[in-house]
Design an enzyme around this catalytic site. Structure first.
Site, short mmCIF file in Angstrom:
data_model
loop_
_atom_site.label_atom_id
_atom_site.label_comp_id
_atom_site.label_asym_id
_atom_site.label_seq_id
_atom_site.Cartn_x
_atom_site.Cartn_y
_atom_site.Cartn_z
N SER A 110 -20.66 -9.12 20.09
CA SER A 110 -21.81 -8.21 20.14
C SER A 110 -21.82 -7.29 21.35
CB SER A 110 -23.10 -9.02 20.10
OG SER A 110 -23.08 -9.92 19.01
N ILE A 169 -22.79 -7.93 24.44
CA ILE A 169 -24.02 -8.06 25.23
C ILE A 169 -23.70 -8.56 26.64
CG2 ILE A 169 -26.30 -9.17 25.36
CD1 ILE A 169 -25.98 -7.58 22.81
N HIS A 199 -25.58 -10.51 29.07
CA HIS A 199 -26.79 -11.30 28.94
C HIS A 199 -27.65 -11.29 30.20
CE1 HIS A 199 -26.26 -12.83 24.91
NE2 HIS A 199 -24.97 -12.90 25.17
N VAL A 230 2.92 -18.72 22.44
CA VAL A 230 3.51 -19.91 23.05
C VAL A 230 3.64 -21.01 22.01
CG1 VAL A 230 3.25 -21.66 24.84
CG2 VAL A 230 2.53 -19.30 25.30
N CYS A 274 -15.50 12.42 12.99
CA CYS A 274 -16.77 11.68 13.09
C CYS A 274 -17.10 11.33 14.54
CB CYS A 274 -16.71 10.40 12.27
SG CYS A 274 -16.32 10.66 10.53
N CYS A 325 -16.67 7.96 8.44
CA CYS A 325 -15.71 8.06 7.34
C CYS A 325 -14.66 6.95 7.40
CB CYS A 325 -15.06 9.44 7.26
SG CYS A 325 -13.50 9.63 8.13
N CYS A 345 -8.63 10.80 9.14
CA CYS A 345 -7.72 10.85 10.30
C CYS A 345 -6.58 9.85 10.23
CB CYS A 345 -8.50 10.69 11.59
SG CYS A 345 -9.36 9.11 11.74
#
Lengths: 489, 414
Positions: A48, A50, A52, A175, A405, A438, A443
């Site tokens: 997200s 964030i 915090h 690994v 865009c 889009c 692109c």
């Protein structure tokens, strides 16, 4: 390849990247090992974003302490690394007196954690802070020190800084074998191998597997999936602060997020899955997310959806970070179970791991050539007309818009490719091209051509994100057309 | 920053933009066409199948041939700026205009007395119809796949499922079969096909490609590349129920509709029509901003390029009237009534014959188009068959319109 390093950091997500960069301040040979073909392609790319606010977790947990410390480090990091970051603040919205009680205890926790500026709000105050909130709000919490970042851009910047200061990044290095000769670990990925005196396990979802490979602690990383929806820039629901519901026992709930790049994001869900690679989304969770988001902000509309995605949190049964020097293997540091608030905590985790390494005998001598700053990336969408005009004069590539865009120019795509982002997703996360409404419809083929021109990789070998994620299946003439229809010509 | 002063700025060098530019230049105006690709003709260039031009040029052409015809008509005086992107429209002390980015000339401020918006449309994608599942490579919009095959020479994949029976999806079903890919099926959410009937016959039936009507893709599987998709009958529960099946494939093409590309329009504050996703226009095809006109797919999505060109010619006439200061006679609004999704333009001019394009909402045989002023039918015609994928045209005579001047016209299909 048989190189020897002082420290090998396994995993180039936000944890490994922050640790590698922190260690690059010293006279050390550091290797950053990544199983994917680019950095930030695991847990760190799908979350997200964030930062915090220091009230969700108790200061008695390691993650609570590191969250608070990490939060305060972001302003300086932004100055040095120029990633998209905004301290927009966080609101928790309560819709009943029971929920308000929970908010009060979060407030008390935030005060105890010394979260800066934390404030208990009545409904008027909440609606003044965010007029788009559901008017049924009875009160809530405001944490002005909370914020948002673009998580992958943060990781890219950390890695770029680490590389600038001498860290060696080795990608597609999964690994699969480890041993020890004398004072050195032998670390292998297939037939490639390196040696290192110290190992830091920041392998995210696969930290349990890596720990086992080295013969260190046995534990199990439990994947917990989160689905999110990304909304259009023009979405009416775009709030000015991050909006949280009152948390449940297992998660902080589904949020409405104003992303650092001006879009709106909804989510995440929190769902235990048996499969660490399962990043699928479901119809059921789509409905849950929108139901929950509309309860916070009623103007949330399905019509604004650009895309959805899912990420997986690497959790431990104790629900805390496990950051410690191994008790079973020498010079082996665990940095596991880094789920939320891992992004916020990451710079503090890096400090903490640096201290553990020092206590474990690693000599840290400051490198006088260490330069914490990287060059800011020129992005035309952030510049005014005069500045863009000057830029185009210097490099005409800034005048050719590839992604319409998100306004990304050819020069910006070339810059990303030259910095090693040679997959479609790598270019997307670095530049935002294909990330707009889009979704690459216009692109994609132009980006494929630029990647191919810059790297020499043939178009049919370019992938979305490594391994078998090829974009095209072949050239015309490659497939046998015998019996393929009886069409009129 | 450079400055260029002209009479009319046309944005987009696809069929509509070129047509309006040709007509305006023929009328003697100084015209510039700004195009972000380095070729003229827009999407026509990748439509290498035939079926274009039957109405506009009275012969059957391929897309590139149609584009070539238009390019051949371009007068020398026209100023073309390929490889140039309009960043924004502006209206300030230097008048109406646009900021244009280009690698060759940096940023140019165009000042013009009128602007024609002809940016075309874009494809709806996976996010717009939110197909659940994983996010592997191998999911493309049909137009992108068409570009890869027809312009770049690459085949997206070998085992293909197509979502949506729109025309591009159908054309791509045939195209993918021709290059040796196996098209397993086409999945359509509606109980009827959404493309032209001739394309169902020529692109699916002739290749024995099954069309699953009233079905949706309910899940995409595969971590790196698409491995399979789950297809289910449409049900209210939206879940995988009885009748669901899995198709192994490496490619999913989406032909799930087109949206007029109006980012510039919206940012400029032009009033939008939510039924078409294009700007609202008056009888001259002028938007809510005086001097700014729109035509072709940016105004509403057309079935045939021929209609888009016809509309672009009308748009050029509207621009000419505007520049000559000829005000349209006061007519009234035109609104969509029963079974009509939209009608364009949304106003009429009783000073001349008026043409309207409308999109039916239903599938029906033996239906009737009726235009009414109050309860009085001022125009009607029988339609042997209507369906949402086939646009309907109606031309109302000046005399019919004169009689109801000032009243609202309602267009319905019954």
């Amino acid at each position: 390849m048989q190189d020897s390093f002082d420290v090998a950091v396994i995993g180039a997500g936000v944890t490994g990247a922050a640790i590698a960069r922190r260690l690059s301040e010293y006279k050390l040979d550091v290797a950053l090992l990544e199983k994917e073909c680019d950095v930030s392609f695991g847990v760190s790319k799908a979350n997200s974003g964030i930062i915090h606010g220091g009230f969700h977790h108790s200061g008695s947990t390691l993650k609570g302490r590191l969250e608070i410390r990490g939060n305060r480090m972001f302003d300086q990091l932004e100055n040095e690394l120029h990633f998209p970051f905004r301290r927009c603040g966080i609101l928790i919205a309560a819709f009943s007196t029971e929920e308000m009680k929970q908010v009060e205890s979060l407030y008390a926790q935030g005060v105890a954690n010394q979260a800066i500026g934390i404030e208990l709000c009545n409904s008027d105050r909440m609606l003044a802070l965010e007029p788009k909130l559901n008017h049924d709000v009875v009160g809530g919490l405001h944490a002005p020190s909370g914020g948002i970042i673009e998580p992958y851009r943060f990781v890219f910047a950390l890695v770029e800084s680490a590389l600038k200061n001498g860290v060696r990044l080795i990608t597609e290095f999964e690994v699969d074998r480890a041993g020890r000769t004398g004072d050195l670990y032998d670390i292998y990925a297939g037939d490639r191998g390196i040696k290192a005196r110290y190992v830091v396990n920041a392998a995210g979802l696969f930290a349990d597997k890596v720990s086992k490979l080295f013969g260190a602690e046995e534990y199990t990383i439990i994947p917990r999936k989160g689905e999110e929806y990304l909304m259009d820039r023009e979405a009416a629901a775009l709030p000015s602060r991050v909006i949280f519901p009152v948390p449940s026992r297992v998660s902080k709930g589904m949020l409405v997020i104003p992303t650092a790049e001006g879009t709106t994001m909804l989510g995440p869900t929190a769902e235990q899955t048996g499969d660490k690679t399962d990043v699928s989304t479901s119809e059921e969770n789509f409905e849950r997310i929108f139901y929950s988001a509309r309860r916070l902000i009623p103007s949330v509309s399905e019509r604004d959806i650009i895309t959805s995605f899912a990420g997986v949190r690497p959790t431990l049964p104790e629900n805390d970070f496990f950051i410690a020097v191994s008790e079973r293997r020498p010079h082996f540091i665990q940095a596991a179970g880094i789920q939320s608030p891992g992004l916020t905590a990451s710079p503090a985790i890096a400090d903490y791991v640096k201290d553990l390494l020092k206590r474990d005998g690693l000599v840290l001598e400051e490198d006088p050539h260490y330069d914490p700053e990287i060059e800011p990336v020129q992005r035309i969408r952030n510049l005014d007309i005069e500045a863009i005009d000057r830029l185009i004069e210097r490099d005409p590539g800034y005048g050719e818009i590839i992604c319409r865009c998100e306004s990304v120019s050819r020069a910006e795509i070339i810059d990303a490719v030259r910095k090693g982002h040679t997959t479609l997703d790598g270019v997307k996360f670095y530049t935002r091209a294909q990330m707009g409404r889009c979704q690459g419809g216009f692109c994609t083929f132009r980006i494929l051509k630029i990647i191919s021109e810059e790297t020499g990789i043939p178009i049919d070998r370019i992938t979305k994100r490594g391994r078998g994620s090829y974009i095209v299946g072949g050239r015309i003439g490659d497939f046998d057309v015998a019996g393929a229809g009886t069409g009129r010509v | 920053m450079k400055i260029r002063r002209i009479d009319v700025l046309v944005i987009g060098a696809g069929a509509s933009g070129l047509t309006s530019a040709i007509k305006l230049a023929e009328m003697g105006y100084e015209v510039s066409v700004v195009e972000r690709e380095n070729t003229l003709g827009g999407i026509l260039n990748q439509c290498i199948h035939s079926g274009f031009g039957l109405h506009y040029f009275n012969e059957e052409l391929t897309g590139p041939e149609f584009a070539d015809r238009l390019i051949g008509l371009l007068p020398d005086a026209l100023y073309l700026a390929p490889n140039a992107t309009v960043d924004r429209l502006i209206d300030d002390e230097n008048g109406l205009g646009a900021l244009v980015f280009s690698p060759e000339s940096g940023i140019t401020r165009y000042s013009s007395r009128a602007i024609v918006l002809a940016m075309g449309c874009r494809e709806r994608n996976r996010g717009n119809i939110h197909i659940p599942g994983s996010r592997p490579s191998g999911v493309y919009t049909a137009g992108l796949a068409q570009r890869l095959v027809n312009i770049e020479g690459y085949i997206p994949g070998k085992d293909v499922v197509i979502v949506g029976s729109g025309d591009i999806g159908l054309i791509m079903a045939r195209r993918m079969s021709w290059v040796g890919a196996k098209v397993h099926c086409v999945v359509e959410i509606q109980p009827y096909p959404s493309g032209l009937t001739r394309n169902i016959v020529q692109c699916l039936n002739d290749f024995n490609i099954p069309l699953h009507l009233s079905h949706v893709v309910t899940k995409i599987n595969g971590n790196d590349r698409v491995q399979s998709v789950e297809i289910s009958p449409v049900s209210r529960e939206k879940e995988r129920g009885p009748g669901s099946f899995t198709v192994e494939c490496d490619t999913l093409l989406l032909s799930v509709g087109l949206v007029p590309e109006n980012e510039l329009t919206r940012k400029f504050g032009i009033a939008m029509n939510h039924e078409t996703s294009g700007p609202k226009v008056d009888s001259r095809l002028m938007t809510s901003k005086p001097g700014v006109f729109a035509c072709g797919n940016v105004l509403h999505v057309h079935d045939l390029v021929d209609y888009a060109c016809e509309e672009a010619e009308r748009c050029a006439k509207g621009v000419d009237e505007f520049l000559r200061g000829v005000a349209p006679e006061t007519g009234g609004p035109v609104v969509s009534g029963a079974n009509v999704r939209y009608v364009v333009p949304g106003a009429y001019n009783p000073g001349s014959d008026n043409r309207f394009y409308l999109r039916p909402m239903i599938v029906k045989n033996k239906s009737r188009l009726s235009v009414r002023a109050g309860e009085v039918e001022i125009y009607g015609k029988n339609l042997p068959h209507v369906q949402p994928s086939e646009m309907v045209e109606a031309t109302l005579s000046k005399d019919a319109l004169k009689a109801c001047s000032g009243q609202t016209l309602e267009v319905r299909i019954e």
